[in-house]
Scaffold this motif. Sequence first.
Motif, PDB file in Angstrom:
ATOM      1  N   UNK A  56       0.811  -1.222   0.000  1.00 20.56           N
ATOM      2  CA  UNK A  56       0.000   0.000   0.000  1.00 20.56           C
ATOM      3  C   UNK A  56       0.840   1.265   0.000  1.00 20.56           C
ATOM      4  N   UNK A  57       2.102   1.153   0.425  1.00 19.76           N
ATOM      5  CA  UNK A  57       2.958   2.337   0.555  1.00 19.76           C
ATOM      6  C   UNK A  57       4.147   2.299  -0.402  1.00 19.76           C
ATOM      7  N   UNK A  58       3.979   1.623  -1.518  1.00 20.12           N
ATOM      8  CA  UNK A  58       5.065   1.506  -2.489  1.00 20.12           C
ATOM      9  C   UNK A  58       5.399   2.863  -3.102  1.00 20.12           C
ATOM     10  N   UNK A  59       6.691   3.089  -3.345  1.00 21.11           N
ATOM     11  CA  UNK A  59       7.122   4.288  -4.057  1.00 21.11           C
ATOM     12  C   UNK A  59       7.131   4.066  -5.562  1.00 21.11           C
ATOM     13  N   UNK A  60       6.889   2.808  -5.985  1.00 26.23           N
ATOM     14  CA  UNK A  60       6.943   2.481  -7.408  1.00 26.23           C
ATOM     15  C   UNK A  60       5.593   2.357  -8.083  1.00 26.23           C
ATOM     16  N   UNK A  61       4.538   2.205  -7.313  1.00 27.65           N
ATOM     17  CA  UNK A  61       3.198   2.086  -7.893  1.00 27.65           C
ATOM     18  C   UNK A  61       2.133   2.520  -6.886  1.00 27.65           C
ATOM     19  N   UNK A  62       0.963   2.811  -7.403  1.00 30.34           N
ATOM     20  CA  UNK A  62      -0.167   3.260  -6.583  1.00 30.34           C
ATOM     21  C   UNK A  62      -1.330   2.305  -6.808  1.00 30.34           C
TER      22      UNK A  62
ATOM     23  N   UNK B 182      -5.007  -0.446  11.770  1.00 33.09           N
ATOM     24  CA  UNK B 182      -4.509   0.094  10.507  1.00 33.09           C
ATOM     25  C   UNK B 182      -4.309  -1.026   9.497  1.00 33.09           C
ATOM     26  N   UNK B 183      -3.690  -2.118   9.937  1.00 35.46           N
ATOM     27  CA  UNK B 183      -3.467  -3.259   9.046  1.00 35.46           C
ATOM     28  C   UNK B 183      -4.796  -3.812   8.556  1.00 35.46           C
ATOM     29  N   UNK B 184      -5.751  -3.945   9.463  1.00 39.02           N
ATOM     30  CA  UNK B 184      -7.075  -4.467   9.085  1.00 39.02           C
ATOM     31  C   UNK B 184      -7.756  -3.570   8.051  1.00 39.02           C
ATOM     32  N   UNK B 185      -7.605  -2.252   8.209  1.00 39.24           N
ATOM     33  CA  UNK B 185      -8.203  -1.323   7.245  1.00 39.24           C
ATOM     34  C   UNK B 185      -7.573  -1.477   5.871  1.00 39.24           C
ATOM     35  N   UNK B 186      -6.253  -1.651   5.826  1.00 35.85           N
ATOM     36  CA  UNK B 186      -5.584  -1.843   4.540  1.00 35.85           C
ATOM     37  C   UNK B 186      -6.038  -3.149   3.890  1.00 35.85           C
TER      38      UNK B 186
ATOM     39  N   UNK C 278       1.441  -6.551   1.948  1.00 34.29           N
ATOM     40  CA  UNK C 278       2.819  -6.287   2.357  1.00 34.29           C
ATOM     41  C   UNK C 278       2.753  -5.142   3.360  1.00 34.29           C
ATOM     42  N   UNK C 279       2.973  -5.436   4.631  1.00 30.02           N
ATOM     43  CA  UNK C 279       2.767  -4.478   5.718  1.00 30.02           C
ATOM     44  C   UNK C 279       4.013  -3.614   5.922  1.00 30.02           C
ATOM     45  N   UNK C 280       3.792  -2.302   5.936  1.00 29.40           N
ATOM     46  CA  UNK C 280       4.882  -1.358   6.186  1.00 29.40           C
ATOM     47  C   UNK C 280       4.842  -0.950   7.655  1.00 29.40           C
ATOM     48  N   UNK C 281       5.501  -1.744   8.498  1.00 28.83           N
ATOM     49  CA  UNK C 281       5.471  -1.474   9.938  1.00 28.83           C
ATOM     50  C   UNK C 281       6.199  -0.178  10.285  1.00 28.83           C
ATOM     51  N   UNK C 282       7.187   0.191   9.477  1.00 35.64           N
ATOM     52  CA  UNK C 282       7.875   1.461   9.703  1.00 35.64           C
ATOM     53  C   UNK C 282       6.917   2.635   9.574  1.00 35.64           C
ATOM     54  N   UNK C 283       6.012   2.566   8.594  1.00 31.87           N
ATOM     55  CA  UNK C 283       5.004   3.607   8.413  1.00 31.87           C
ATOM     56  C   UNK C 283       4.058   3.641   9.607  1.00 31.87           C
ATOM     57  N   UNK C 284       3.654   2.445  10.056  1.00 35.29           N
ATOM     58  CA  UNK C 284       2.737   2.371  11.205  1.00 35.29           C
ATOM     59  C   UNK C 284       3.384   2.980  12.441  1.00 35.29           C
TER      60      UNK C 284
END
Length: 199
Positions: free
Chosen positions: A113-119, A161-165, A142-148
């Motif tokens: 969900x937080x990729x810099x290469x695609x949306x 947050x993970x559940x919402x994604x 693919x969970x971005x725990x750093x973002x969380x």
Amino acid sequence: QIIIVNIHQLVESGYVSIILIIRLLVHCVKQLDIVHEVIKMNDFTDFTLENYKILLKLCKKNGYKFIGYNDNIMLDEKQILLRHDVDYSMRRAVKLAEIESEEEIKSTYFIFSHSEGYNLYETATSQMVKRIISLGHNIGLHVDYGFIRMILKDNSSAEEIVRKEIDEIQKIYGVNVTACSFHQPEYQNVLNLCNMKFA
């Protein structure tokens, strides 16, 4: 025997060192006939799409069955749990998905969900994800725990947050997400986020 193979960081150029995969296979299984055959028969200096197809064929030739996260793991059988963390390139992921489909192999694609290469909300990306699904492959988050960690003061709402994604992905693509993988999982307690299968 079960092998968990993760083709990580699918860059647009499509080249990833095959040495990483061979080392993973050797680490997972002490005596693996595929590894010896791959090294003996092929010069895998680069991980190209053609070499990837050859590797899949060798796995099948040597009696390995490809399974998903919802399948039963049989320790007395030759099994491969094939997965992809799609960090950067959904286009490259589609290419791999098509090759796997040609070989009648199913794998799991963990979309970011937080990729810099695609949306994931772009039309073109959405169509590519749907293409992967149409080929019979599974979709995970693919969970971005750093973002969380960045947006939360503590882990109290991390699972929410993970559940919402996950809910968003399921609504957009009409799939059932039952597995997560962590992006750069160097943080502690990431496995306490939610009661799911983690890769």
